[in-house]
Design a protein around this motif. Structure first.
Motif, mmCIF file in Angstrom:
data_model
loop_
_atom_site.group_PDB
_atom_site.id
_atom_site.type_symbol
_atom_site.label_atom_id
_atom_site.label_comp_id
_atom_site.label_asym_id
_atom_site.label_seq_id
_atom_site.Cartn_x
_atom_site.Cartn_y
_atom_site.Cartn_z
ATOM 1 N N GLN A 27 11.744 7.715 -91.326
ATOM 2 C CA GLN A 27 10.523 7.454 -90.571
ATOM 3 C C GLN A 27 10.615 6.218 -89.681
ATOM 4 O O GLN A 27 9.983 6.170 -88.626
ATOM 5 C CB GLN A 27 9.352 7.247 -91.554
ATOM 6 C CG GLN A 27 9.035 8.424 -92.454
ATOM 7 C CD GLN A 27 8.297 9.539 -91.737
ATOM 8 O OE1 GLN A 27 8.023 9.463 -90.545
ATOM 9 N NE2 GLN A 27 7.980 10.583 -92.452
ATOM 10 N N MET B 2 6.670 6.292 -88.719
ATOM 11 C CA MET B 2 6.300 7.700 -88.866
ATOM 12 C C MET B 2 7.000 8.591 -87.843
ATOM 13 O O MET B 2 6.424 9.562 -87.348
ATOM 14 C CB MET B 2 4.787 7.893 -88.787
ATOM 15 C CG MET B 2 4.033 7.200 -89.895
ATOM 16 S SD MET B 2 2.413 7.927 -90.264
ATOM 17 C CE MET B 2 1.694 8.042 -88.640
ATOM 18 N N GLN C 21 7.083 12.165 -89.151
ATOM 19 C CA GLN C 21 5.861 12.738 -89.705
ATOM 20 C C GLN C 21 5.390 13.903 -88.843
ATOM 21 O O GLN C 21 4.999 13.736 -87.687
ATOM 22 C CB GLN C 21 4.763 11.672 -89.796
ATOM 23 C CG GLN C 21 3.429 12.185 -90.299
ATOM 24 C CD GLN C 21 3.489 12.716 -91.717
ATOM 25 O OE1 GLN C 21 4.449 12.475 -92.443
ATOM 26 N NE2 GLN C 21 2.469 13.433 -92.128
ATOM 27 N N GLY D 33 13.636 12.463 -87.005
ATOM 28 C CA GLY D 33 13.581 11.114 -87.525
ATOM 29 C C GLY D 33 14.545 10.190 -86.819
ATOM 30 O O GLY D 33 15.073 10.513 -85.741
#
Length: 340
Positions: free
Chosen positions: A63, A89, A92, A97
């Motif tokens: 993240q 994030m 997310q 990522g």
């Protein structure tokens, strides 16, 4: 570009290094050349399947990270190519990522990194610092934003001060003017918590920790940043003042807890649960601004001398980095993706 990918959940062996095309940002997005990727417990838990099934055919973990804006899509007025930034994030709701050389992100998940703040600091902010900020700003009688002086006159108890969130909470609370007390499991973690800036360190495995905390704060603590509510609620109850808040951000020590209703009713205790992914856009934006300001002021240092030892891995050893975090390594695990 080099990218760490996985197409099924499981142990760290599902991660592999692959070559992938360079992604292009769409409207409202930027492309980040990742310099350092940060690893958090949420990353290995997502990869392992502990928090749910894989939502994409293939995904890149992690993240948090820091790097340089490399391309900007339409409709992004506030970021430019060459900006040094940190992100939170990144993965997310997306398959992209920071465990790769380049990643495309919504612009609102990217924040400028102040001049003089290292990429290591930037990659270590993210999940820990944003979570800590939220924990420090939920008290009924406390501030909604952090800045120097915002917590002056208040006593904050940080449970597990040698952990990544605990470390960030100590640093942010100290920067905001609080008296910071932390609990740890032994002398070495106590040394790290002191280096982070805690005014008082209490070994919860020795003596009477409640009495020791009450000696420091006779009227009780104003706010508890709690990593192990099931394990520590009785201690928290013994040391809080009326109208105090207990901000619980993890389930270390167990998934269930029994609450003595009457004592907490008498104290008007606020019990606040925290998960960064559902705390809302307003709180996320406030955290990004305040955490960046604290970093600019030099309040969020990393490394042994600041109470957060760094363990580093190259990109191709991302699986080892995940294993280190899952194994409970003390400090922060970083992945070196590219030269600055």
């Amino acid at each position: 570009m080099k990218s760490i990918r996985y197409s099924q959940t499981g142990p760290s062996s599902v991660l592999s290094l692959a070559e992938r095309p360079l992604p292009e940002p769409d409207a409202g997005e930027v492309r980040l050349r990742v310099v350092v990727s940060g690893v958090n417990p949420t990353d290995w838990k997502s990869r392992s399947g502990a928090t749910g099934t894989l939502a994409f055919e293939e995904a890149t973990p992690n993240q948090d990270g820091a790097g340089v804006v490399d391309a900007v899509g339409p409709g992004v007025p506030d970021l430019a190519v060459g900006d040094r930034v940190w992100t939170c994030m990144a993965a997310q709701g997306r398959p992209t990522g920071t465990a790769q050389e380049f990643t495309v992100l919504p612009a609102d998940r990217v924040t400028r990194l102040p001049d003089g703040v290292s990429f290591d600091v930037g990659a270590a902010l993210g999940v820990p610092a944003v979570t800590a900020h939220r924990a420090l700003t939920v008290a009924e009688d406390g501030p909604r934003r952090l800045a120097p002086g915002a917590l002056t006159g208040r006593t904050v108890l940080v449970s597990g001060g040698a952990g990544a969130v605990g470390h960030a909470a100590i640093q942010l609370a100290r920067w905001a003017g609080a008296t910071v007390v932390t609990t740890v499991s032994g002398p070495e973690k106590g040394r790290l918590a002191t280096a982070a800036g805690a005014h008082h360190v209490v070994n919860y495995r020795e003596g009477d920790p409640a009495a020791e905390i009450r000696e420091i704060a006779p009227d009780g603590v104003d706010l508890v940043v709690e990593v192990a509510l099931a394990q520590n609620l009785a201690l928290d109850q013994a040391v809080i003042r009326p109208r105090a808040s207990i901000a619980s951000y993890a389930n270390d020590g167990g998934d269930g807890v029994n609450v003595d209703i009457r004592p907490h009713m008498v104290l008007n205790t606020r019990l606040q649960f925290i998960l960064m992914y559902t705390m809302g856009a307003e709180a996320l934006a406030a955290a990004a601004e305040d955490v960046t300001a604290a970093a600019r002021d030099g309040a969020l240092g990393v490394g042994e001398e600041h109470g957060l030892p760094l363990t580093r891995f190259p990109l191709e050893r991302t699986a080892d980095a995940h294993d280190a975090v899952e194994g409970g390594v003390v400090g922060k695990v970083l992945i070196d993706v590219a030269d600055a």
